[in-house]
Design a protein around this motif. Sequence first.
Motif, PDB file in Angstrom:
ATOM      1  N   THR A 133      40.848  45.343  38.429  1.00 30.53           N
ATOM      2  CA  THR A 133      40.567  46.609  39.096  1.00 30.53           C
ATOM      3  C   THR A 133      41.372  46.663  40.386  1.00 30.53           C
ATOM      4  OG1 THR A 133      38.747  45.922  40.539  1.00 30.53           O
ATOM      5  CG2 THR A 133      38.165  46.480  38.268  1.00 30.53           C
ATOM      6  N   TYR A 134      41.641  47.856  40.847  1.00 30.02           N
ATOM      7  CA  TYR A 134      42.425  47.998  42.076  1.00 30.02           C
ATOM      8  C   TYR A 134      41.618  47.619  43.316  1.00 30.02           C
ATOM      9  CZ  TYR A 134      46.407  49.935  39.651  1.00 30.02           C
ATOM     10  OH  TYR A 134      47.504  50.079  38.833  1.00 30.02           O
ATOM     11  N   GLN A 135      40.311  47.635  43.244  1.00 29.18           N
ATOM     12  CA  GLN A 135      39.490  47.281  44.400  1.00 29.18           C
ATOM     13  C   GLN A 135      39.430  45.782  44.655  1.00 29.18           C
ATOM     14  OE1 GLN A 135      38.502  49.256  41.868  1.00 29.18           O
ATOM     15  NE2 GLN A 135      38.498  51.237  42.864  1.00 29.18           N
ATOM     16  N   HIS A 136      39.799  44.984  43.703  1.00 28.33           N
ATOM     17  CA  HIS A 136      39.714  43.535  43.869  1.00 28.33           C
ATOM     18  C   HIS A 136      40.648  42.993  44.947  1.00 28.33           C
ATOM     19  CE1 HIS A 136      37.626  42.650  39.815  1.00 28.33           C
ATOM     20  NE2 HIS A 136      36.769  42.532  40.804  1.00 28.33           N
ATOM     21  N   TYR A 137      41.597  43.794  45.419  1.00 24.19           N
ATOM     22  CA  TYR A 137      42.462  43.335  46.514  1.00 24.19           C
ATOM     23  C   TYR A 137      41.627  42.967  47.742  1.00 24.19           C
ATOM     24  CZ  TYR A 137      41.966  47.474  49.443  1.00 24.19           C
ATOM     25  OH  TYR A 137      41.455  48.445  50.249  1.00 24.19           O
TER      26      TYR A 137
ATOM     27  N   SER B  96      51.591  40.313  55.285  1.00 23.10           N
ATOM     28  CA  SER B  96      51.606  40.936  53.957  1.00 23.10           C
ATOM     29  C   SER B  96      50.964  39.994  52.946  1.00 23.10           C
ATOM     30  CB  SER B  96      53.043  41.214  53.507  1.00 23.10           C
ATOM     31  OG  SER B  96      53.655  42.139  54.351  1.00 23.10           O
ATOM     32  N   TYR B  97      50.413  40.593  51.933  1.00 23.47           N
ATOM     33  CA  TYR B  97      49.973  39.824  50.776  1.00 23.47           C
ATOM     34  C   TYR B  97      50.290  40.676  49.565  1.00 23.47           C
ATOM     35  CZ  TYR B  97      45.796  42.755  51.389  1.00 23.47           C
ATOM     36  OH  TYR B  97      44.935  43.799  51.562  1.00 23.47           O
ATOM     37  N   VAL B  98      50.184  40.080  48.409  1.00 24.82           N
ATOM     38  CA  VAL B  98      50.516  40.796  47.182  1.00 24.82           C
ATOM     39  C   VAL B  98      49.294  40.790  46.276  1.00 24.82           C
ATOM     40  CG1 VAL B  98      51.949  40.785  45.107  1.00 24.82           C
ATOM     41  CG2 VAL B  98      52.960  40.223  47.335  1.00 24.82           C
ATOM     42  N   TYR B  99      48.888  41.990  45.889  1.00 20.54           N
ATOM     43  CA  TYR B  99      47.843  42.119  44.889  1.00 20.54           C
ATOM     44  C   TYR B  99      48.443  42.825  43.683  1.00 20.54           C
ATOM     45  CZ  TYR B  99      43.710  43.315  42.297  1.00 20.54           C
ATOM     46  OH  TYR B  99      42.802  43.413  41.276  1.00 20.54           O
ATOM     47  N   ALA B 100      48.220  42.252  42.521  1.00 22.67           N
ATOM     48  CA  ALA B 100      48.757  42.831  41.288  1.00 22.67           C
ATOM     49  C   ALA B 100      47.609  43.179  40.340  1.00 22.67           C
ATOM     50  CB  ALA B 100      49.697  41.854  40.611  1.00 22.67           C
ATOM     51  N   HIS B 101      47.711  44.340  39.763  1.00 21.59           N
ATOM     52  CA  HIS B 101      46.769  44.808  38.758  1.00 21.59           C
ATOM     53  C   HIS B 101      47.332  44.443  37.381  1.00 21.59           C
ATOM     54  CE1 HIS B 101      44.740  47.755  36.160  1.00 21.59           C
ATOM     55  NE2 HIS B 101      43.778  47.703  37.057  1.00 21.59           N
ATOM     56  N   SER B 102      46.485  44.369  36.418  1.00 22.49           N
ATOM     57  CA  SER B 102      46.918  44.041  35.053  1.00 22.49           C
ATOM     58  C   SER B 102      48.039  44.951  34.562  1.00 22.49           C
ATOM     59  CB  SER B 102      45.737  44.135  34.088  1.00 22.49           C
ATOM     60  OG  SER B 102      44.713  43.264  34.478  1.00 22.49           O
ATOM     61  N   GLN B 103      48.030  46.227  35.011  1.00 27.72           N
ATOM     62  CA  GLN B 103      49.043  47.185  34.569  1.00 27.72           C
ATOM     63  C   GLN B 103      50.436  46.902  35.154  1.00 27.72           C
ATOM     64  OE1 GLN B 103      47.312  50.942  35.634  1.00 27.72           O
ATOM     65  NE2 GLN B 103      45.946  50.944  33.867  1.00 27.72           N
ATOM     66  N   HIS B 104      50.531  45.991  36.124  1.00 24.95           N
ATOM     67  CA  HIS B 104      51.830  45.637  36.702  1.00 24.95           C
ATOM     68  C   HIS B 104      52.598  44.652  35.825  1.00 24.95           C
ATOM     69  CE1 HIS B 104      49.884  46.763  40.729  1.00 24.95           C
ATOM     70  NE2 HIS B 104      50.732  47.718  40.399  1.00 24.95           N
ATOM     71  N   PHE B 105      51.996  44.211  34.728  1.00 25.59           N
ATOM     72  CA  PHE B 105      52.598  43.230  33.828  1.00 25.59           C
ATOM     73  C   PHE B 105      52.776  43.845  32.443  1.00 25.59           C
ATOM     74  CE2 PHE B 105      50.194  40.942  37.003  1.00 25.59           C
ATOM     75  CZ  PHE B 105      50.975  39.843  37.318  1.00 25.59           C
TER      76      PHE B 105
END
Length: 186
Positions: free
Chosen positions: A113-117, A138-147
Amino acid sequence: MKLLGISGTILGSKTAVLVKQVLDEVEKLRANVQIEFLDLKNYELQFCDGRPTSHYNDDTQEVIKKVSEADLYLIGSPIFNGSIPAPLKNVFDLVSPEVFRHKVMGFVANGGTYQHYLVIENQLKPIAGYLRCYVAPSYVYAHSQHFNTNNEIIDTDLLNRIQKLATELIIMHRGIEKTKRKGGIK
């Protein structure tokens, strides 16, 4: 200088992909950095219970040693049920807090989910603060849809954020080391 990238899970592969991508970007910077990738999936870690390090199994001792020898860190975590996984928390528990003091730490995370960042903001950054680390802005959060289906990163914005994080890690570490040499950080 030694950068240790940690994939803090024993499940899945997206976290490892994210960590490796940042490490690859650091390599491209030709920053004279020794890079090591630590995938917790490849170790049989024992849970921290307060015993002396020498009483843990060889895998646990090796992980403690690798973390202790690093000069800066890239921590990767999947987000499960709004939290970091137990194997990653176990690493933080196994290693003495003094090991992390005045070292740079950056974060990548992935979730469904996008809120998990928010886990980065509300769990990982406070842990780094407790350990007295300097946290990359900075940090990087990736959603499943980014893969894609092969767990390759396909989102160009995500790749740009990965590049930015890699640069920040190196710039911060160099700045802190310079300050230490001048006697400003003890």
